[in-house]
Each structure stands twice: as C-alpha cells, then as structure tokens.
Design an enzyme around this catalytic site. Structure first.
Site, mmCIF file in Angstrom:
data_model
loop_
_atom_site.group_PDB
_atom_site.id
_atom_site.type_symbol
_atom_site.label_atom_id
_atom_site.label_comp_id
_atom_site.label_asym_id
_atom_site.label_seq_id
_atom_site.Cartn_x
_atom_site.Cartn_y
_atom_site.Cartn_z
ATOM 1 N N ASP A 1 0.872 -1.173 0.000
ATOM 2 C CA ASP A 1 0.000 0.000 0.000
ATOM 3 C C ASP A 1 0.911 1.225 0.000
ATOM 4 O O ASP A 1 1.403 1.630 -1.055
ATOM 5 C CB ASP A 1 -0.878 -0.099 1.251
ATOM 6 C CG ASP A 1 -2.160 0.669 1.143
ATOM 7 O OD1 ASP A 1 -2.109 1.798 0.650
ATOM 8 O OD2 ASP A 1 -3.215 0.160 1.535
ATOM 9 N N LYS B 1 -0.485 -1.264 -4.983
ATOM 10 C CA LYS B 1 -1.267 -0.060 -5.293
ATOM 11 C C LYS B 1 -0.297 1.041 -5.704
ATOM 12 O O LYS B 1 0.184 1.804 -4.855
ATOM 13 C CB LYS B 1 -2.056 0.394 -4.057
ATOM 14 C CG LYS B 1 -3.115 -0.585 -3.591
ATOM 15 C CD LYS B 1 -3.819 -0.041 -2.353
ATOM 16 C CE LYS B 1 -4.924 -0.941 -1.892
ATOM 17 N NZ LYS B 1 -5.522 -0.480 -0.611
ATOM 18 N N PHE C 1 -10.203 0.324 -0.953
ATOM 19 C CA PHE C 1 -10.149 -0.540 0.233
ATOM 20 C C PHE C 1 -10.442 -1.975 -0.211
ATOM 21 O O PHE C 1 -11.565 -2.307 -0.545
ATOM 22 C CB PHE C 1 -11.161 -0.084 1.281
ATOM 23 C CG PHE C 1 -10.766 -0.513 2.659
ATOM 24 C CD1 PHE C 1 -10.472 -1.846 2.946
ATOM 25 C CD2 PHE C 1 -10.657 0.421 3.689
ATOM 26 C CE1 PHE C 1 -10.084 -2.243 4.203
ATOM 27 C CE2 PHE C 1 -10.261 0.033 4.959
ATOM 28 C CZ PHE C 1 -9.977 -1.307 5.213
HETATM 29 C C1 PRP Z 1 -1.059 -5.040 5.438
HETATM 30 C C2 PRP Z 1 -0.209 -5.851 4.481
HETATM 31 C C3 PRP Z 1 1.138 -5.244 4.592
HETATM 32 C C4 PRP Z 1 0.830 -3.822 4.964
HETATM 33 C C5 PRP Z 1 0.976 -2.999 3.742
HETATM 34 O O1 PRP Z 1 -0.954 -5.580 6.689
HETATM 35 O O2 PRP Z 1 -0.209 -7.210 4.785
HETATM 36 O O3 PRP Z 1 1.905 -5.869 5.595
HETATM 37 O O4 PRP Z 1 -0.512 -3.732 5.400
HETATM 38 O O5 PRP Z 1 0.746 -1.645 4.068
HETATM 39 P P1 PRP Z 1 1.831 -0.540 3.738
HETATM 40 O O6 PRP Z 1 2.380 -0.834 2.369
HETATM 41 O O7 PRP Z 1 1.018 0.731 3.778
HETATM 42 O O8 PRP Z 1 2.876 -0.565 4.787
HETATM 43 P P2 PRP Z 1 -1.890 -5.121 7.900
HETATM 44 O O9 PRP Z 1 -1.157 -4.096 8.735
HETATM 45 O O10 PRP Z 1 -3.233 -4.737 7.382
HETATM 46 O O11 PRP Z 1 -1.973 -6.435 8.794
HETATM 47 P P3 PRP Z 1 -2.566 -7.889 8.396
HETATM 48 O O12 PRP Z 1 -1.645 -8.447 7.341
HETATM 49 O O13 PRP Z 1 -2.485 -8.664 9.671
HETATM 50 O O14 PRP Z 1 -3.961 -7.716 7.895
#
Ligand code: PRP
Length: 186
Positions: free
Chosen positions: A110, A138, A159
């Site tokens: 993200d 993204k 989302f």
């Molecule tokens: C999500 C995904 C990545 C991170 C990406 O994890 O698995 O680790 O967000 O976001 P970024 O590029 O903005 O850093 P999340 O924190 O939602 O935890 P989860 O995997 O337990 O759902």
C-alpha cells in the site's frame, strides 16, 4: 470452477478466484524459473502475517523449488488504518537467514512503509539474496522507492478485502479480492 458468491459488503469483485489462481500459477512458474536459472533450488519463504497467509499457501504449491517456510508478524505504530512506517516485530522468524536465498511474500503493498522496514531488517541478517513478491500493489499509494521483484496485480487505491486481506479482521476468507463498500468502513 464456479463463480464466487458475492458478499453484501462488497461493492465489486476486483480479481475473481479463477483470475487469482491463474496469476498465482504463472507467478509460481516464473519465480521457480528465475531461481533455477541462477542454479538455486533451495529457498526460504518469509510470509508476513496475517494477510499473506492465503497467497503464500497457494504460491508455495505453485513453486517447483525446495522451500522452507517461516512467518513474521509485524504491527505498525500509529493510526490503525494507515501504515506509519514505524514497525514493531510481534513474531520473529525461527529460521536463520544468513547465506540463504530469501523470498519475502506479501499480500499487498500500500504505502510500502511496512515493506521498506522489513526489507532493511531482513537485509541486515545477511541473506545470500532477498527478493520480494506481492500479490497486489497499489502504485498510486506507494510512498517509498521499493524494489518489488514480482507483482501479481497492480490495483487501484481502493479498500480491498478477501483472499487474506481484512477490514477489522473480517473478510479474509473470501476467495476473491473485492472492493469494500465505503459505508462499511466510513
Ligand atoms: C497489510 C499488508 C502489509 C501492509 C501494507 O498488513 O499485509 O503488511 O498492510 O501496508 P503498507 O504498504 O502501507 O505498509 P496489515 O497491517 O493490514 O496487517 P494484516 O496483514 O495482519 O492484515
């Protein structure tokens, strides 16, 4: 295969179960070929919990390589819905990475801040090589310069839930990647 049933909270299906299966199979072949062309048969797959568990489980079965599997759990400090870039390790790896060929598996990039931290952290463990595969990226949201070796799909800055991705721990078990209705998280 049957068409995935939709869910009332999903605005639209972005990638169907069938599209994901085909892409993961192709990624598996491409990744295995890339390693084999370098004479590498043994790798360590590092999966970042929790979101990547579904992708990792499918990818590892599409990879014709000897793969050891390990997991890390991390959490971002700061606002719950946005990555802050300050990452805390909740569960570290059991396997030593020094001298190993490491493939980091993520579900979604993200902002890229989590991965930026993780790559630096893993590089410090002196692996023989470190590659990154993310099912989803993204491009409009990425804030840092990241070297993503393999990407499943570029996707819009929406989302997304399903196929491992959650909102408040829900929807991870949906077999497709869908766009969540804004009224669900507003
Ligand atoms: C999500 C995904 C990545 C991170 C990406 O994890 O698995 O680790 O967000 O976001 P970024 O590029 O903005 O850093 P999340 O924190 O939602 O935890 P989860 O995997 O337990 O759902």
């Amino acid at each position: 295969m049957t068409t995935s049933p939709s869910h009332p909270d999903i605005k639209s299906v972005l990638f169907s179960e069938e599209e994901i299966a085909a892409r993961v199979k192709a990624l598996g072949a491409e990744i295995a070929e890339a390693y084999k062309s370098r004479g590498i048969e043994d790798i360590v797959i590092v999966s970042v919990l929790k979101g990547s568990f579904v992708f990792m489980a499918d990818l590892v079965r599409a990879l014709d390589l000897n793969a050891s599997i390990d997991f890390m759990a991390v959490s971002s400090y700061g606002a719950a819905s946005k990555s802050s870039g300050v990452v805390r390790i909740l569960k570290d790896l059991d396997i030593e990475l020094e001298g190993k060929h490491v493939l980091l598996v993520e579900d979604v990039v993200d902002s890229g801040l989590t991965l930026h931290f993780l790559l630096r952290n893993l590089r410090n463990r002196k692996p023989a090589s470190l590659e990154l595969v993310s099912l989803l990226v993204k491009p409009e949201a990425v804030q840092v310069d990241l070297d993503i070796t393999w990407t499943g799909f570029d996707c819009p800055n929406e989302f997304l839930v399903g196929y491992g991705l959650d909102f408040a721990e829900r929807y991870r078990s949906l077999p497709y990647v869908g766009i969540l209705k804004p009224e669900v998280y507003a």
